[in-house]
Design a protein around this motif. Sequence first.
Motif, PDB file in Angstrom:
ATOM      1  N   ILE A   1       0.855  -1.181   0.000  1.00 61.34           N
ATOM      2  CA  ILE A   1       0.000   0.000   0.000  1.00 61.34           C
ATOM      3  C   ILE A   1       0.892   1.231   0.000  1.00 61.34           C
ATOM      4  CG2 ILE A   1      -1.665   1.314   1.336  1.00 61.34           C
ATOM      5  CD1 ILE A   1      -2.840  -1.326   2.280  1.00 61.34           C
ATOM      6  N   THR A   2       0.688   2.089  -0.978  1.00 63.04           N
ATOM      7  CA  THR A   2       1.489   3.311  -1.084  1.00 63.04           C
ATOM      8  C   THR A   2       0.677   4.566  -0.776  1.00 63.04           C
ATOM      9  OG1 THR A   2       1.008   3.403  -3.450  1.00 63.04           O
ATOM     10  CG2 THR A   2       3.067   2.326  -2.776  1.00 63.04           C
ATOM     11  N   ALA A   3      -0.642   4.441  -0.776  1.00 58.77           N
ATOM     12  CA  ALA A   3      -1.502   5.576  -0.461  1.00 58.77           C
ATOM     13  C   ALA A   3      -2.800   5.041   0.128  1.00 58.77           C
ATOM     14  CB  ALA A   3      -1.799   6.396  -1.717  1.00 58.77           C
ATOM     15  N   MET A   4      -3.390   5.835   1.054  1.00 59.21           N
ATOM     16  CA  MET A   4      -4.616   5.382   1.686  1.00 59.21           C
ATOM     17  C   MET A   4      -5.431   6.589   2.122  1.00 59.21           C
ATOM     18  SD  MET A   4      -5.076   2.810   4.935  1.00 59.21           S
ATOM     19  CE  MET A   4      -4.277   3.875   6.097  1.00 59.21           C
ATOM     20  N   ALA A   5      -6.752   6.450   2.055  1.00 59.65           N
ATOM     21  CA  ALA A   5      -7.667   7.471   2.556  1.00 59.65           C
ATOM     22  C   ALA A   5      -8.833   6.761   3.227  1.00 59.65           C
ATOM     23  CB  ALA A   5      -8.173   8.355   1.412  1.00 59.65           C
ATOM     24  N   VAL A   6      -9.314   7.353   4.312  1.00 62.05           N
ATOM     25  CA  VAL A   6     -10.501   6.834   4.985  1.00 62.05           C
ATOM     26  C   VAL A   6     -11.702   7.504   4.345  1.00 62.05           C
ATOM     27  CG1 VAL A   6     -11.742   6.663   7.171  1.00 62.05           C
ATOM     28  CG2 VAL A   6      -9.252   6.460   7.130  1.00 62.05           C
ATOM     29  N   ALA A   7     -12.673   6.702   3.946  1.00 61.30           N
ATOM     30  CA  ALA A   7     -13.877   7.242   3.327  1.00 61.30           C
ATOM     31  C   ALA A   7     -14.748   7.890   4.394  1.00 61.30           C
ATOM     32  CB  ALA A   7     -14.642   6.143   2.607  1.00 61.30           C
ATOM     33  N   GLU A   8     -15.111   9.121   4.181  1.00 63.71           N
ATOM     34  CA  GLU A   8     -15.959   9.841   5.129  1.00 63.71           C
ATOM     35  C   GLU A   8     -17.348   9.999   4.549  1.00 63.71           C
ATOM     36  OE1 GLU A   8     -14.183  13.528   6.214  1.00 63.71           O
ATOM     37  OE2 GLU A   8     -12.222  12.629   6.483  1.00 63.71           O
TER      38      GLU A   8
END
Length: 123
Positions: free
Chosen positions: A1-8
Motif C-alpha cells: 500500500i502506497t496511499a490510503m484514505a478513509v472514506a468519510e
Amino acid sequence: ITAMAVAEPEEDYILVGTDRGGFARVCIESVVENAKRQAEDILKRKEGDEAAEVISGRIFNKLPKPADTPDYVFQLPSLWLVQGAHRGQVDQVIHCRRRPSMVLTLGMDACVRMWAYDTGEAL
C-alpha cells in the motif's frame, strides 16, 4: 500500500493505492467495530478498579498481544479493485464527498484520475 484514505463520513471503508498502480475500496467495518469494543473495554476498566493502570498505560501489558492468529490476520473484503489504475505506484488518494461521491488518485505517472466511489469506474 502506497496511499490510503478513509472514506468519510461512514469511516467503514478505506481507499488504497498500491505500488503496482492498483486501486481499491476495502470494507473495514469489522476492524472498526473491534476497535470500538476494545475502547469500551478500556473505558470500563478505567471507571472500575483499574483506573491507575489505564491512566499510566500499564493496562496494555495485561491485554492480549497481536499474534499470527485468525483474530489478527484475516482477509478484508474489497468492494471493487481497479488493476492498472496508474502506470507505476499510486501516490495519493483523495475521497471527495459530493453528489455523486468520487475519488481522485495521483500516480507516479503524473496523472490525476477521477473515479466513481461506489463502483470504481473511471469518470
